[in-house]
Design an enzyme around this catalytic site. Structure first.
Site, short mmCIF file in Angstrom:
data_model
loop_
_atom_site.label_atom_id
_atom_site.label_comp_id
_atom_site.label_asym_id
_atom_site.label_seq_id
_atom_site.Cartn_x
_atom_site.Cartn_y
_atom_site.Cartn_z
N ARG A 162 -5.93 -101.81 -15.69
CA ARG A 162 -5.31 -101.62 -14.37
C ARG A 162 -4.95 -102.91 -13.66
O ARG A 162 -4.25 -102.88 -12.65
CB ARG A 162 -6.24 -100.79 -13.49
CG ARG A 162 -6.32 -99.32 -13.89
CD ARG A 162 -7.30 -98.57 -13.02
NE ARG A 162 -8.67 -98.98 -13.28
CZ ARG A 162 -9.69 -98.69 -12.48
NH1 ARG A 162 -9.48 -98.03 -11.36
NH2 ARG A 162 -10.92 -99.08 -12.79
N TYR B 212 -23.84 -90.44 -21.47
CA TYR B 212 -22.66 -89.75 -20.94
C TYR B 212 -22.77 -88.26 -21.18
O TYR B 212 -22.54 -87.44 -20.27
CB TYR B 212 -21.40 -90.27 -21.63
CG TYR B 212 -20.64 -91.33 -20.88
CD1 TYR B 212 -20.00 -91.04 -19.68
CD2 TYR B 212 -20.54 -92.62 -21.38
CE1 TYR B 212 -19.29 -92.01 -19.00
CE2 TYR B 212 -19.82 -93.61 -20.70
CZ TYR B 212 -19.21 -93.29 -19.51
OH TYR B 212 -18.51 -94.25 -18.83
#
Length: 319
Positions: A6, A127
């Site tokens: 990003r 996760y």
């Protein structure tokens, strides 16, 4: 660490057109963003663009990527029935063929070596059990402490799949591989040795001996001796320990990757260069040092600042 992301205007523009998972599953786009990052930064090796959770799909652990809250596990793993439903083995080359196609395409375009990667079993298990990100990992530790047999069964399935996945990446053309244990820092050394080390060690033992393997863990410098024992030709360290201290603990027979704080990229260029020089001074010219950030590039960084870092390290290393 992952070089595309990003902080790049071109990446942000691409993500406005395609979702993250669409990008990961498009070999041509993965090749494009991987090669662009390498060429923009001038680094000495590229790392394939992917995500550590992709391997959960052939393991039949459903997930999705959300723009606001990151990855989300659709049905967190909490029971023996769920673990029993996870395949003992996967055909990574087939079920994750888009990753292998991306590696082959990128190898054709890159002028520097290409690194493949996977998530380590503890980080993937966390996760899958937590259902997403976590600050305290209480569900993970609840299962780990409460049912060691179930924990080991889950970790064994993950480790087998990860080894298969990394081998498939090597066969597709990755010239080195990295295992990311990004969440392992929440463990004590004794817990790591009991609940994690045997599983991670089985992955490194399964890899071809001629391919360099990097073992990266973050958050707890006390774990580095155990990470070395688990395997890897290179130990990737974060900024919480100096290179000279890490070498004094681990010995000169291991290479180190790291370890500038990524936040230094947000400082002035002069300050950033000074911080990079401190890392190089700590390495003191020892063989086996790979300069890197101690974790990934922050979205707030700029391409120009990242390139200035690479240029400075090249210049200072030659000097």
């Amino acid at each position: 660490m992952r070089q595309a992301g990003r902080y790049q205007p071109e990446y942000r523009a691409l993500r406005e057109r395609v979702s993250f998972i669409e990008l990961c599953k498009s070999p041509d786009l993965v090749c494009e963003v991987t090669v662009r990052a390498v060429e923009q930064l001038g680094v000495d090796a590229g790392i394939i663009f992917a995500d550590i959770l992709l391997i959960l799909e052939p393991l039949q652990i459903g997930f999705e990527f959300t723009d606001d809250h990151g990855p989300k596990i659709l049905n967190p793993i909490r029971s023996a029935v769920q673990v029993d439903g996870i395949p003992d083995r996967i055909d990574a080359a087939g079920s994750l063929a888009y990753v292998m196609d991306a590696i082959r395409a990128t190898r054709r375009e890159l002028k520097v070596p290409l690194i493949g990667f996977a998530g380590a079993p503890f980080t993937l298990a966390s996760y899958a059990i937590e259902g997403g990100g976590s600050k305290n990992y209480h569900e993970t530790k609840k299962l780990m402490y409460g049912d060691e047999g179930l924990w080991n069964a889950f970790m064994s399935r993950l480790s087998s799949a990860i080894a298969n996945y990394l081998i498939a990446q090597i066969e597709a053309g990755a010239q080195a591989v990295q295992l990311f244990d990004s969440w392992v820092g929440c463990l004590s050394p004794s817990d790591y040795r009991r609940y994690v080390l045997p599983h991670t060690k089985s992955i490194f033992a399964a890899l071809p001996k001629g391919t360099p393997a990097i073992h990266f863990g973050t958050g707890n410098p006390e774990l580095y001796p155990a990470l070395k024992e688990a395997g890897g030709n290179v130990i990737g360290i974060d900024w919480r320990i100096s290179l000279d201290r890490a070498w004094s603990v681990l010995g000169d027979g291991v290479a180190l990757q790291g370890n500038m704080d990524p936040a230094a990229l947000l400082a002035s260029t002069d300050v950033m260069r000074a911080r990079a020089s401190e890392v190089l001074d700590s390495a003191a010219g020892r063989p086996g040092h790979i300069f890197n950030l101690g974790h990934g590039i922050m979205p707030e960084a700029t391409v120009d600042q990242a390139r200035a870092l690479v240029d400075h390290v090249h210049e200072a290393s030659q000097r």
